[in-house]
Motif scaffolding. Structure first.
Motif, PDB file in Angstrom:
ATOM      1  N   TYR A 291       0.725  -1.222   0.029  1.00  0.00           N
ATOM      2  CA  TYR A 291      -0.026  -0.124   0.004  1.00  0.00           C
ATOM      3  C   TYR A 291       0.789   1.374   0.031  1.00  0.00           C
ATOM      4  O   TYR A 291       0.418   2.283  -0.510  1.00  0.00           O
ATOM      5  N   ALA A 292       1.961   1.109   0.925  1.00  0.00           N
ATOM      6  CA  ALA A 292       2.835   2.274   0.649  1.00  0.00           C
ATOM      7  C   ALA A 292       3.404   2.446  -0.705  1.00  0.00           C
ATOM      8  O   ALA A 292       3.436   3.811  -1.189  1.00  0.00           O
ATOM      9  N   LEU A 293       3.891   1.497  -1.323  1.00  0.00           N
ATOM     10  CA  LEU A 293       4.302   1.768  -2.695  1.00  0.00           C
ATOM     11  C   LEU A 293       3.112   2.337  -3.830  1.00  0.00           C
ATOM     12  O   LEU A 293       3.625   3.177  -4.372  1.00  0.00           O
ATOM     13  N   MET A 294       2.013   1.629  -3.246  1.00  0.00           N
ATOM     14  CA  MET A 294       0.786   2.360  -4.525  1.00  0.00           C
ATOM     15  C   MET A 294       0.514   3.889  -4.020  1.00  0.00           C
ATOM     16  O   MET A 294       0.366   4.467  -5.028  1.00  0.00           O
ATOM     17  N   GLU A 295       0.718   4.316  -2.915  1.00  0.00           N
ATOM     18  CA  GLU A 295       0.558   5.607  -2.524  1.00  0.00           C
ATOM     19  C   GLU A 295       1.619   6.441  -3.049  1.00  0.00           C
ATOM     20  O   GLU A 295       1.493   7.729  -3.499  1.00  0.00           O
ATOM     21  N   ARG A 296       2.808   5.827  -2.867  1.00  0.00           N
ATOM     22  CA  ARG A 296       4.005   6.811  -3.841  1.00  0.00           C
ATOM     23  C   ARG A 296       3.828   6.773  -5.494  1.00  0.00           C
ATOM     24  O   ARG A 296       3.984   7.872  -6.118  1.00  0.00           O
ATOM     25  N   LEU A 297       3.072   5.870  -5.845  1.00  0.00           N
ATOM     26  CA  LEU A 297       2.772   5.920  -7.434  1.00  0.00           C
ATOM     27  C   LEU A 297       1.925   6.703  -7.699  1.00  0.00           C
ATOM     28  O   LEU A 297       1.946   7.399  -8.561  1.00  0.00           O
ATOM     29  N   GLN A 298       0.981   6.710  -6.782  1.00  0.00           N
ATOM     30  CA  GLN A 298      -0.135   7.965  -6.778  1.00  0.00           C
ATOM     31  C   GLN A 298       0.478   9.171  -6.720  1.00  0.00           C
ATOM     32  O   GLN A 298      -0.105  10.040  -7.515  1.00  0.00           O
ATOM     33  N   LYS A 299       1.220   9.386  -6.050  1.00  0.00           N
ATOM     34  CA  LYS A 299       1.732  11.028  -5.875  1.00  0.00           C
ATOM     35  C   LYS A 299       2.564  11.192  -7.060  1.00  0.00           C
ATOM     36  O   LYS A 299       2.655  12.402  -7.492  1.00  0.00           O
ATOM     37  N   LYS A 300       3.011  10.208  -7.688  1.00  0.00           N
ATOM     38  CA  LYS A 300       4.013  10.361  -8.909  1.00  0.00           C
ATOM     39  C   LYS A 300       3.069  10.648 -10.097  1.00  0.00           C
ATOM     40  O   LYS A 300       3.583  11.480 -10.998  1.00  0.00           O
ATOM     41  N   THR A 301       2.144   9.981 -10.249  1.00  0.00           N
ATOM     42  CA  THR A 301       1.249   9.980 -11.329  1.00  0.00           C
ATOM     43  C   THR A 301      -0.034  10.681 -11.443  1.00  0.00           C
ATOM     44  O   THR A 301      -0.792  10.575 -12.438  1.00  0.00           O
ATOM     45  N   GLY A 302      -0.797  10.594 -10.193  1.00  0.00           N
ATOM     46  CA  GLY A 302      -1.940  11.086  -9.933  1.00  0.00           C
ATOM     47  C   GLY A 302      -3.002  10.181 -10.108  1.00  0.00           C
ATOM     48  O   GLY A 302      -4.200  10.416 -10.142  1.00  0.00           O
ATOM     49  N   ILE A 303      -2.507   8.801 -10.233  1.00  0.00           N
ATOM     50  CA  ILE A 303      -3.854   7.784 -10.632  1.00  0.00           C
ATOM     51  C   ILE A 303      -3.560   7.010  -9.248  1.00  0.00           C
ATOM     52  O   ILE A 303      -2.677   6.182  -8.856  1.00  0.00           O
ATOM     53  N   LYS A 304      -4.668   7.052  -8.867  1.00  0.00           N
ATOM     54  CA  LYS A 304      -5.196   5.929  -7.551  1.00  0.00           C
ATOM     55  C   LYS A 304      -5.018   4.368  -7.810  1.00  0.00           C
ATOM     56  O   LYS A 304      -5.897   4.106  -9.026  1.00  0.00           O
ATOM     57  N   VAL A 305      -4.294   3.663  -7.312  1.00  0.00           N
ATOM     58  CA  VAL A 305      -4.402   2.225  -7.437  1.00  0.00           C
ATOM     59  C   VAL A 305      -4.162   1.388  -6.269  1.00  0.00           C
ATOM     60  O   VAL A 305      -3.614   1.860  -5.391  1.00  0.00           O
ATOM     61  N   THR A 306      -5.085   0.309  -6.150  1.00  0.00           N
ATOM     62  CA  THR A 306      -5.049  -0.621  -4.705  1.00  0.00           C
ATOM     63  C   THR A 306      -4.829  -1.863  -5.408  1.00  0.00           C
ATOM     64  O   THR A 306      -5.315  -2.060  -6.462  1.00  0.00           O
TER      65      THR A 306
END
Length: 372
Positions: A291-306
């Protein structure tokens, strides 16, 4: 401040949940005994954690209202009905979180919390030789048919007062957004994690429990879900099930590259998905790390993913590819087709499109041209 909190303890790789009274730090015996009962029933740690949360919310609610558990047993029917209905309203207002400004829970979530409370009461009633029952729970008989037409009769206790459910459908993610996320990954471990979730439909606990030596068929490109209770990272397959999934040749190449790239860390332990840096490098990855990884990706791309959005993507992509519902359900490890249906985001436009196609092929079905 909430009086009752959920606490946990790890003993020999096993995680145990219990309810603690915050001021005295004492363990609340009966609710904690109920959680141990669920542990012995082989339920997953995540399921038990959610149960613990639901029970702690209810204990805090009755603490606010100034009543005891034993008082509820003695209430007449109308007072019990009012008590549990008020509890649902309390949950719906978000008061269980301690912050009424947070996003309010769905009605489905509130109902699920109350159903867990009823299970707790049923358990506690069975601890008494008299076997007490709540007056608001009435017997209901349901007749169901399975996929081959065999009829079964189910007997359940029901409560006439649940909040109206809106049929909430979980969010999915589109393929083009997955591509963007893959490009934004900092390493091949992150890429293979996203790819395997998208291509297998596994739950995150199932994927994190995969062992590279025993749970992968390297010739046929298959990954296996194997139920274990002793995974070092607490990962676990739901429903004590075993199943498998095939991945694409392209993803298998990245999987092999990942194993080769981090073989010095991977081969020191058993698990496929590991931490590759920091103090825990070489240790099996936990869901909190995902989940921490996916939060980092969301900050980088603006795309929410779980992980669950990727599981929904798997289901919808297979449906659009023509898979039968039964196959999708089996691939996801669902016990009921109804659960699978909630994963499928069928739009109004899609219904219009298939209707147009049907009438295009069968426009003379009613021989209307002869009526004109």
């Amino acid at each position: 401040m909430a009086r009752y909190i959920v606490d946990s303890q790890i003993d020999n790789h096993e995680k145990y949940y219990f309810i603690r009274e915050q001021e005295s730090q004492d363990i609340v015996l009966l609710p904690s005994k109920y959680l141990m009962h669920k542990k012995r029933s082989k339920l997953s740690p995540n399921t038990i954690r959610r149960s613990a949360g639901a029970i702690s919310y209810y204990l805090n609610y009755i603490d606010e209202t100034g009543i005891q558990l034993d008082d509820v047993w003695e209430m007449p029917y109308d007072k019990q009905q009012e008590h549990f209905t008020d509890y649902l309203i309390w949950l719906q207002a978000g008061l269980h979180s301690g912050d009424s400004y947070k996003k309010k829970p769905y009605n489905e979530t509130c109902n699920a919390y109350l159903k867990e409370v009823f299970r707790f009461y049923r358990f506690s009633g069975q601890q008494d030789e008299s076997i007490k029952q709540l007056k608001v729970l009435s017997d209901m008989r349901i007749i169901v048919h399975n996929s081959v037409g065999v009829k079964r009769t189910l007997y359940r206790n029901t409560f006439h007062g649940y909040l109206q459910e809106k049929g909430h459908i979980g969010k999915t993610i589109e393929q083009d957004k997955i591509v963007i996320l893959l490009k934004a990954c900092a390493n091949c471990r992150d890429q293979i994690l996203l790819l395997l979730l998208a291509e297998t439909g596994f739950r995150i606990g199932e994927l994190l429990g995969v062992r590279y030596a025993t749970d992968i068929d390297y010739e046929r490109h298959l990954l296996y879900v194997n139920f274990r209770e002793d995974n070092e990272n607490g990962a676990r397959a739901k429903n004590a099930e075993y199943r498998k999934a095939k991945i694409s040749d392209a993803t298998f190449e990245i999987l092999q590259f990942y194993i080769e790239e981090y073989k010095d860390l991977i081969f020191q332990q058993e698990y496929l998905i590991i931490n590759i840096s920091g103090d825990y490098a070489g240790k099996p990855m936990q869901d909190s790390g995902v989940y921490a990884l996916m939060e980092r990706l969301q900050k980088k791309t603006g795309i929410k993913v779980t992980p669950h959005m990727l599981r929904h993507y798997f289901a919808n992509a297979r449906r659009k590819a023509g898979w039968k519902l039964e196959l999708i359900s089996q691939a996801l490890g669902h016990r009921n087709i109804e659960t699978t249906m909630r994963y499928l985001n069928i739009s109004d436009q899609e219904l219009i499109d298939v209707s147009d196609e049907f009438y295009r092929k069968h426009q003379s079905i009613y021989e209307i041209d002869k009526l004109l």
